[in-house]
Structures are given as structure tokens and as C-alpha cells.
Design a protein around this motif. Structure first.
Motif, mmCIF file in Angstrom:
data_model
loop_
_atom_site.group_PDB
_atom_site.id
_atom_site.type_symbol
_atom_site.label_atom_id
_atom_site.label_comp_id
_atom_site.label_asym_id
_atom_site.label_seq_id
_atom_site.Cartn_x
_atom_site.Cartn_y
_atom_site.Cartn_z
ATOM 1 N N PRO A 362 0.843 -1.193 0.000
ATOM 2 C CA PRO A 362 0.000 0.000 0.000
ATOM 3 C C PRO A 362 0.881 1.247 0.000
ATOM 4 C CG PRO A 362 -0.529 -1.453 1.855
ATOM 5 C CD PRO A 362 0.687 -2.011 1.195
ATOM 6 N N ASN A 363 0.409 2.337 -0.594
ATOM 7 C CA ASN A 363 1.239 3.539 -0.693
ATOM 8 C C ASN A 363 1.154 4.374 0.580
ATOM 9 O OD1 ASN A 363 2.265 6.154 -1.273
ATOM 10 N ND2 ASN A 363 2.156 5.630 -3.443
ATOM 11 N N ARG A 364 2.322 4.568 1.208
ATOM 12 C CA ARG A 364 2.373 5.315 2.464
ATOM 13 C C ARG A 364 2.280 6.818 2.276
ATOM 14 N NH1 ARG A 364 7.159 5.470 4.990
ATOM 15 N NH2 ARG A 364 8.365 4.095 3.662
ATOM 16 N N HIS A 365 2.481 7.293 1.038
ATOM 17 C CA HIS A 365 2.557 8.738 0.820
ATOM 18 C C HIS A 365 1.299 9.318 0.214
ATOM 19 C CE1 HIS A 365 6.832 8.996 1.857
ATOM 20 N NE2 HIS A 365 6.897 7.783 1.332
ATOM 21 N N LEU A 366 0.365 8.446 -0.137
ATOM 22 C CA LEU A 366 -0.857 8.914 -0.780
ATOM 23 C C LEU A 366 -2.005 8.827 0.220
ATOM 24 C CD1 LEU A 366 -1.944 9.807 -3.567
ATOM 25 C CD2 LEU A 366 -2.390 7.391 -4.048
ATOM 26 N N ALA A 375 1.769 19.997 -2.525
ATOM 27 C CA ALA A 375 3.096 19.721 -3.100
ATOM 28 C C ALA A 375 3.007 18.619 -4.151
ATOM 29 C CB ALA A 375 4.072 19.334 -1.994
ATOM 30 N N GLN A 376 2.206 17.579 -3.862
ATOM 31 C CA GLN A 376 2.059 16.476 -4.824
ATOM 32 C C GLN A 376 1.397 16.988 -6.112
ATOM 33 O OE1 GLN A 376 -0.134 13.766 -2.317
ATOM 34 N NE2 GLN A 376 1.720 12.842 -1.444
ATOM 35 N N GLU A 377 0.412 17.866 -5.947
ATOM 36 C CA GLU A 377 -0.284 18.452 -7.092
ATOM 37 C C GLU A 377 0.695 19.262 -7.951
ATOM 38 O OE1 GLU A 377 -3.262 18.172 -9.146
ATOM 39 O OE2 GLU A 377 -4.063 18.001 -7.108
ATOM 40 N N VAL A 438 8.002 3.617 -6.223
ATOM 41 C CA VAL A 438 9.443 3.797 -6.434
ATOM 42 C C VAL A 438 10.129 4.278 -5.153
ATOM 43 C CG1 VAL A 438 9.299 6.171 -7.340
ATOM 44 C CG2 VAL A 438 11.132 4.649 -8.122
ATOM 45 N N TYR A 439 9.361 4.891 -4.249
ATOM 46 C CA TYR A 439 9.984 5.368 -3.010
ATOM 47 C C TYR A 439 10.568 4.228 -2.174
ATOM 48 C CZ TYR A 439 5.679 4.038 -0.493
ATOM 49 O OH TYR A 439 4.631 3.340 0.036
ATOM 50 N N GLU A 440 10.139 2.991 -2.446
ATOM 51 C CA GLU A 440 10.647 1.854 -1.674
ATOM 52 C C GLU A 440 11.923 1.251 -2.255
ATOM 53 O OE1 GLU A 440 7.079 -0.427 0.360
ATOM 54 O OE2 GLU A 440 7.560 -1.140 -1.642
ATOM 55 N N ASP A 441 12.336 1.710 -3.435
ATOM 56 C CA ASP A 441 13.320 0.936 -4.197
ATOM 57 C C ASP A 441 14.762 1.423 -4.088
ATOM 58 O OD1 ASP A 441 11.161 -0.521 -4.943
ATOM 59 O OD2 ASP A 441 11.059 0.211 -7.007
ATOM 60 N N ALA A 442 15.067 2.360 -3.198
ATOM 61 C CA ALA A 442 16.429 2.874 -3.091
ATOM 62 C C ALA A 442 17.407 1.740 -2.797
ATOM 63 C CB ALA A 442 16.515 3.924 -1.989
ATOM 64 N N PRO A 443 18.656 1.771 -3.227
ATOM 65 C CA PRO A 443 19.229 2.834 -4.046
ATOM 66 C C PRO A 443 18.750 2.761 -5.501
ATOM 67 C CG PRO A 443 20.833 1.086 -3.747
ATOM 68 C CD PRO A 443 19.632 0.713 -2.931
ATOM 69 N N TYR A 444 18.912 3.874 -6.223
ATOM 70 C CA TYR A 444 18.328 3.999 -7.569
ATOM 71 C C TYR A 444 19.352 3.892 -8.691
ATOM 72 C CZ TYR A 444 14.357 5.392 -4.845
ATOM 73 O OH TYR A 444 13.336 5.391 -3.936
ATOM 74 N N LEU A 445 18.817 3.801 -9.875
ATOM 75 C CA LEU A 445 19.536 3.617 -11.139
ATOM 76 C C LEU A 445 20.124 2.203 -11.200
ATOM 77 C CD1 LEU A 445 21.177 7.126 -11.619
ATOM 78 C CD2 LEU A 445 18.962 6.268 -12.442
ATOM 79 N N HIS A 446 20.546 1.823 -12.396
ATOM 80 C CA HIS A 446 20.913 0.415 -12.622
ATOM 81 C C HIS A 446 22.033 -0.070 -11.713
ATOM 82 C CE1 HIS A 446 23.773 2.769 -14.871
ATOM 83 N NE2 HIS A 446 24.569 1.724 -14.929
ATOM 84 N N ASP A 479 9.028 19.106 -5.137
ATOM 85 C CA ASP A 479 7.619 18.823 -5.446
ATOM 86 C C ASP A 479 7.500 17.620 -6.377
ATOM 87 O OD1 ASP A 479 6.752 20.907 -3.880
ATOM 88 O OD2 ASP A 479 6.510 22.322 -5.540
ATOM 89 N N MET A 480 8.385 17.567 -7.387
ATOM 90 C CA MET A 480 8.307 16.442 -8.327
ATOM 91 C C MET A 480 8.522 15.128 -7.570
ATOM 92 S SD MET A 480 10.334 15.680 -11.863
ATOM 93 C CE MET A 480 11.813 14.969 -11.175
ATOM 94 N N ILE A 481 9.426 15.160 -6.602
ATOM 95 C CA ILE A 481 9.696 13.932 -5.835
ATOM 96 C C ILE A 481 8.503 13.577 -4.943
ATOM 97 C CG2 ILE A 481 11.154 13.096 -3.931
ATOM 98 C CD1 ILE A 481 13.390 14.455 -5.899
ATOM 99 N N GLU A 482 7.843 14.585 -4.398
ATOM 100 C CA GLU A 482 6.613 14.310 -3.632
ATOM 101 C C GLU A 482 5.599 13.598 -4.526
ATOM 102 O OE1 GLU A 482 6.189 14.557 -0.341
ATOM 103 O OE2 GLU A 482 8.328 15.042 -0.510
ATOM 104 N N PHE A 483 5.525 14.022 -5.801
ATOM 105 C CA PHE A 483 4.600 13.366 -6.731
ATOM 106 C C PHE A 483 5.058 11.933 -7.038
ATOM 107 C CE2 PHE A 483 3.664 12.244 -11.198
ATOM 108 C CZ PHE A 483 2.296 12.016 -11.046
ATOM 109 N N LEU A 484 6.367 11.760 -7.273
ATOM 110 C CA LEU A 484 6.872 10.405 -7.589
ATOM 111 C C LEU A 484 6.533 9.418 -6.464
ATOM 112 C CD1 LEU A 484 10.413 11.138 -9.148
ATOM 113 C CD2 LEU A 484 8.318 10.440 -10.338
#
Ligand code: HEC
Ligand code: HEC
Length: 487
Positions: A362-366, A375-377, A438-446, A479-484
Motif C-alpha cells: 500500500p502507498n504510504r505517501h498517498l 506539493a504532490q499536485e 518507487v519510493y521503496e526501491d532505493a538505491p536507484y539507477l541500474h 515537489d516532483m519527488i513528492e509526486f513520484l
């Protein structure tokens, strides 16, 4: 921390990632919290995990006890006072900095426990607990997934479960103490000849024994078999299994459940070294970068990937070379990871059923009603923007939504270059990752180089090759990260 009388929250503490178990010390002065995932750190350094110690009276963090070289801290057991009240915490020691082809030489993922002597008497903030790590594996066979742990009331024995080996090990604490004295701590953490000096019995359990308790009279241990709906009862006087208690679960094993049992079973790996679940705890990821089989060793290190909600996100792997889950999980795994015959056709089918149905968390940020915060908007508008701040048109191929379209889990399912490859990567063409949770998946990039979502752009997008972000203000990026985080 919750007040039980009123049900209200008094205080909230930051643990580390995936806090797993919580234990109150026998004297009531400390609360310990174990964490599954290690600290975010440089991808070419061994991981460091954290056992959080809270001061129960002052209600503050007393110490963040660092457990070097380890991940997946599980249950916490405190020795009786006459043994000095040390803690035992099961763990995994991954050798992810070495190439995985070493499976056939052993020692890629080892399994053991931390012996922690808590610094109880120091003032808060000045404590420094002493940590020693000991392995529970044998030289030629491994006991993966150590999870549950309990002392007998007299402190003579410890029972520890190996959830992925379907085994409990019973050991003698006096012999453990001797071993700790005889071998220097730096050496002990990697020695595979320890268990034979203190383990007195290994007993078979049901599927996935994750927890154990000992009866107050010290005669019985009860082991919970998570994927069997049963308890294994151990007779501690005779060191044998006394009985199995059926908890009345479904008698028909569905492919889904069979698949989950296989996912958490190390028996398919050479010498039982690890299961899928060892690197994918909670069917997610271990937070590490691995050097899997490649033509040139030491190159193409890849961050682990989540298995949650991946059904419709083919192709798989960071290089996008695996067209479907059957290819990813079948012959490839047998050859490159398990160094064994792998799964037979029926087993593979069950495993795929399981992997195809691992749900997203479940999404903890929504907000539960799906309503965005301000900020998400604002962040959503930035994700979908078509013009830079100074009015230039952002080319279609540089817009976030082009490569990360909402309709297909925020991935266009093709490989592209976004300038994130390093000189250690054979190709810069990378699979566009899905962005659900995606907020759960750190660290990021390949390669796991970006430790936070911010760093994807602040550190690794200097030339606007991964979306146009250089004109953004810090507030816009935030803000973009809040949306992600709402995805
Ligand atoms: C040694 C640690 C390790 C073990 C054991 C392991 N994995 Fe993975 N897994 C990884 C890493 C690292 C990646 C990323 C690989 C890449 O992209 O090249 C990955 C990727 C995957 C992916 C691709 C996900 C995606 O979205 O692209 C699947 C599916 C997967 N693993 C399933 C399994 C299964 C099933 C098993 C057991 C049979 C297993 N893994 C065992 C480390 C491991
Ligand atoms: C040209 C296609 C493309 C565009 C445009 C693009 N991305 Fe990506 N994105 C990728 C690829 C490919 C990766 C994987 C790069 C890597 O792993 O090194 C990625 C990785 C990511 C990740 C990391 C996911 C993870 O699990 O590590 C996030 C988050 C992300 N993109 C968000 C965005 C946002 C936000 C934008 C717009 C500012 C954007 N992307 C623009 C293709 C694109």
C-alpha cells in the motif's frame, strides 16, 4: 510509541529501512529494533546494518548499533542475566562485492548472528555496544535465512531457525562463549568452521520456520512454520522433534503457495547457499548492488530490483534482455545463480505463479482517498510539463511521461540511454524501470549509485540527458519527488 490507555501516539522514532522486530530488554530499560535493509551507502563498500536501541525511560534514541558487513537483521533474543545479558540477532553476510560466479567455491552469502554486548550503563548518546559476528553455516552446507531465535530459561541452550533451510539449530552457549574467546572477532565473522564447535543438533522443520519460543519450564521449543500452517514441537531434553501441530490451514496447496515455498527455499542452490528470498527479502530487494555473471568480471554491477507488481513490466533486468519471467527465473537462475539443476517444469510454473502475483505494498505517501497534497499536485504538473521555466518547449523524447507513461506502470518497456552509464558498464542502453512505489526501491539507477530520488537528478543528470531538470528550482524538484512518491 503508543499510549495503550488512550490509544494515542506519543512519539515517532526513525528506525532504518524495513524495521522487522522489536524487543524490550529484560530490565525494561531498552527497546531494540532490528532492520532488514542496510544503510544506504557507497555501492562499492560492504553494507552496514543497524540495530536501533531506544532508552525506554527517557524515550529517546540511546544508540544506533552498527552491524558491519551484514543485512537482514531479524529476531532479537537477550541472554539471561547470568550470561551477561548479551543479544543474539540473526543476519546474512552477503559478499556482493565479489563476482557471483564464486557460488561454486562457496561463501557468497553466509548466514549467522550478531552477538551484541549492549553498553547499558553509559549515558544516552555515549554508549558503544560491542558487536561480534559468528556464522552458523557448515563448511560444505549452508543454513540460509536465520530468523527466529530463543534462549532456554537457564541460558544453556539457544534455538535458532533457518527459515530457508527448513531447519532449526540448537547450540550450547558455553561452547559459543569458548569460540568467541578463542578466535579474534575480525576473523570470526567469515569463518565457516565455527558452527561445528557449538551446534549440538540440527532438526528438520516444516516450510519456512520463521519464529521460535521456548516453554517457561525449558522442556519444549515451539517453531512456527510460516508457509505450512503448522508448529514443530522440539523436545529440548532429547534434542529431537516431539511432534508437529497442524494449525488447520488449507489442505490443498495452491500453485501460489507452492511457489512461495519454493521462493523461500535454499535447497535448489548448490550446498543450500541461498534462496530467491535471501536476496529478495519480503519478495522485494536487498538494497545491494551485485556483480552477477558477466563476460568481464567486475563490470556491469547491478542494483537489485523489486519483484513486487512486476507482472506486466517485461522485459526484465536492467539491460532489458530477458523477455519474460520464465526466462529470467528458469534456466538463467539455475545456471548463473544456483549452480544446480534448478527447478523442474512444475516447480517453475508454481514459482512463476507466485512471482506474477506479488502485490505492491500500500502507498504510504498517498492519502487513502487518493487526494493529492498541494506539493504532490504541483509535482504532478512538473512531471507532465511541456515547457521549461523560461518557456522553451521540452522535446517529446525528453518528457518524463514519454518514457514513464502512467498507463503501463510508468514504463514504456523499452531500453534507452539516459546518460547514466559509467565506464564500468558495457552498454548505456537500459530498461526504463517501472515507477510504482518507487519510493521503496532505493538505491536507484541500474548500479545503485543514486542513494535517493533527488540524487538521480542532482548528481546524475548534469547534462539533461534524463529528462530536462537543470532549469528546475530546488522547490520544483522537491515537489516532483513528492509526486513520484504517490505512484
Ligand atoms: C544473489 C542475489 C540474488 C538472488 C539469490 C536472486 N536474485 Fe533476483 N535479482 C538480483 C539482482 C541483483 C537483480 C537485478 C539483475 C539485473 O537487472 O541485471 C535481480 C533481478 C530479478 C528479476 C528481474 C526484475 C525486473 O524487474 O527486472 C527477477 C524476476 C528476479 N530477480 C527473480 C529472482 C528469483 C525467482 C530468484 C530465485 C530463483 C532470484 N531472483 C534470486 C539478485 C538476486
Ligand atoms: C528517454 C527516456 C526517459 C526519460 C525522458 C525519463 N526517464 Fe526516467 N529512466 C529512464 C531510464 C532508461 C532509467 C534507468 C536509468 C538507469 O538505471 O541508469 C530511468 C530511471 C528513472 C528512475 C529511477 C528508478 C529506479 O528504480 O532506479 C526514476 C525515479 C525516473 N527515471 C523518473 C523520471 C522522471 C521524473 C523523468 C522526467 C524528469 C524521467 N524519468 C525521464 C528513462 C527515461
Amino acid at each position: 510509541m503508543i499510549d495503550l490507555a488512550s490509544g494515542t501516539e506519543i512519539k515517532r522514532f526513525s528506525t532504518h529501512r524495513y524495521p522487522e522486530q522489536v524487543a524490550l530488554s529484560r530490565d525494561g530499560r531498552r527497546v531494540y529494533v532490528s532492520n532488514i535493509l542496510p544503510h544506504l551507502g557507497s555501492y562499492d563498500q560492504p553494507p552496514v546494518s543497524e540495530l536501533l536501541a531506544l532508552d525506554a525511560t527517557k524515550q529517546v534514541v540511546a544508540e544506533r548499533i552498527l552491524i558491519p558487513g551484514a543485512i537482514e537483521l531479524r529476531h532479537i533474543a537477550e541472554a539471561p542475566a547470568q550470561l551477561g545479558g548479551y543479544l543474539l540477532v540473526p543476519l546474512v553476510r552477503p559478499k556482493n562485492l565479489g563476482p557471483l560466479i564464486r557460488v561454486s567455491q562457496g561463501w557468497v552469502l553466509t548466514h549467522g548472528m550478531a552477538v551484541v554486548r549492549p553498553a547499558l550503563h553509559e549515558p544516552v548518546g555515549e554508549a558503544e555496544s560491542k558487536v561480534t559476528e559468528v556464522l552458523l553455516d557448515d563448511i560444505d552446507y549452508y543454513f540460509a535465512g536465520n530468523d527466529g531465535v530463543a534462549f532456554t530459561p537457564d541460558g544453556r541452550r539457544v534455538i535458532i531457525t533457518s527459515a530457508e533451510a527448513n531447519v532449526v539449530s540448537i547450540f550450547d552457549t558455553a561452547k559459543l562463549a569458548r569460540r568467541l574467546q578463542q578466535v579474534p572477532a575480525e576473523e570470526l565473522a567469515d569463518r565457516l568452521d565455527s558452527a561445528l564447535t557449538f551446534v549440538v543438533a540440527r532438526l528438520a522443520t516444516g516450510h519456512n520456520p520463521t519464529a521460535v519460543v521456548v516453554s517457561p519450564d525449558g522442556l519444549r521449543a515451539y517453531v512456527a512454520n510460516r508457509l505450512d500452517d503448522s508448529l514443530t514441537v522440539v523436545d529440548l531434553a532429547h534434542l529431537k522433534v516431539a511432534s508437529t501441530i497442524d494449525l488447520g490451514g488449507p489442505k490443498c496447496i495452491t500453485p501460489m503457495r507452492r511457489g512461495e515455498q519454493l521462493f523461500f527455499s535454499a535447497k535448489y542452490c548448490f550446498q543450500g547457499q541461498f534462496a530467491c528470498g535471501t536476496c529478495h527479502p519480503n519478495s522485494h530487494l536487498d538494497g545491494l548492488a551485485w556483480n552477477l555473471e558477466t563476460p568481464q568480471l567486475g563490470r556491469d554491477r547491478v542494483a537489485n530490483r523489486t519483484l513486487r507488481g512486476i507482472r506486466d513490466t517485461a522485459p526484465y533486468k536492467w539491460n532489458g534482455r530477458n523477455p519474460d519471467l520464465a526466462t529470467q527465473c528458469g534456466p538463467r537462475i539455475a545456471k548463473f545463480l544456483f549452480r544446480s539443476e534448478g527447478f523442474n517444469t512444475q516447480e517453475l510454473e508454481a514459482l512463476l505463479t507466485y512471482i506474477n502475483n506479488i502485490p505492491l505494498a500500500p502507498n504510504r505517501h498517498l492519502a487513502p482517498d487518493g487526494q493529492y497534497t498541494e506539493a504532490q499536485e504541483r509535482g504532478k504538473a512538473i512531471f507532465y510539463r511541456r515547457h521549461t521555466n523560461d518557456g522553451r518547449v521540452i522535446p517529446v523524447q525528453s518528457r518524463c511521461e514519454t518514457c514513464h507513461p502512467a498507463e503501463t506502470h510508468y514504463t514504456n518497456r523499452i531500453s534507452t540511454e539516459v546518460g547514466s552509464a559509467t565506464k564500468y558498464d558495457t552498454s548505456g542502453l537500459l530498461d526504463t524501470p517501472q515507477l510504482d512505489r518507487v519510493y521503496e526501491d532505493a538505491p536507484y539507477l541500474h548500479n545503485g549509485e543514486a542513494l535517493t530520488l533527488e540524487e538521480i537528478w542532482t548528481v546524475f543528470n548534469n547534462y539533461d540527458t534524463h529528462g530536462i531538470t537543470s532549469d528546475m528550482s530546488k522547490e520544483q524538484l522537491n515537489d516532483m519527488i513528492e509526486f513520484l512518491k504517490t505512484l
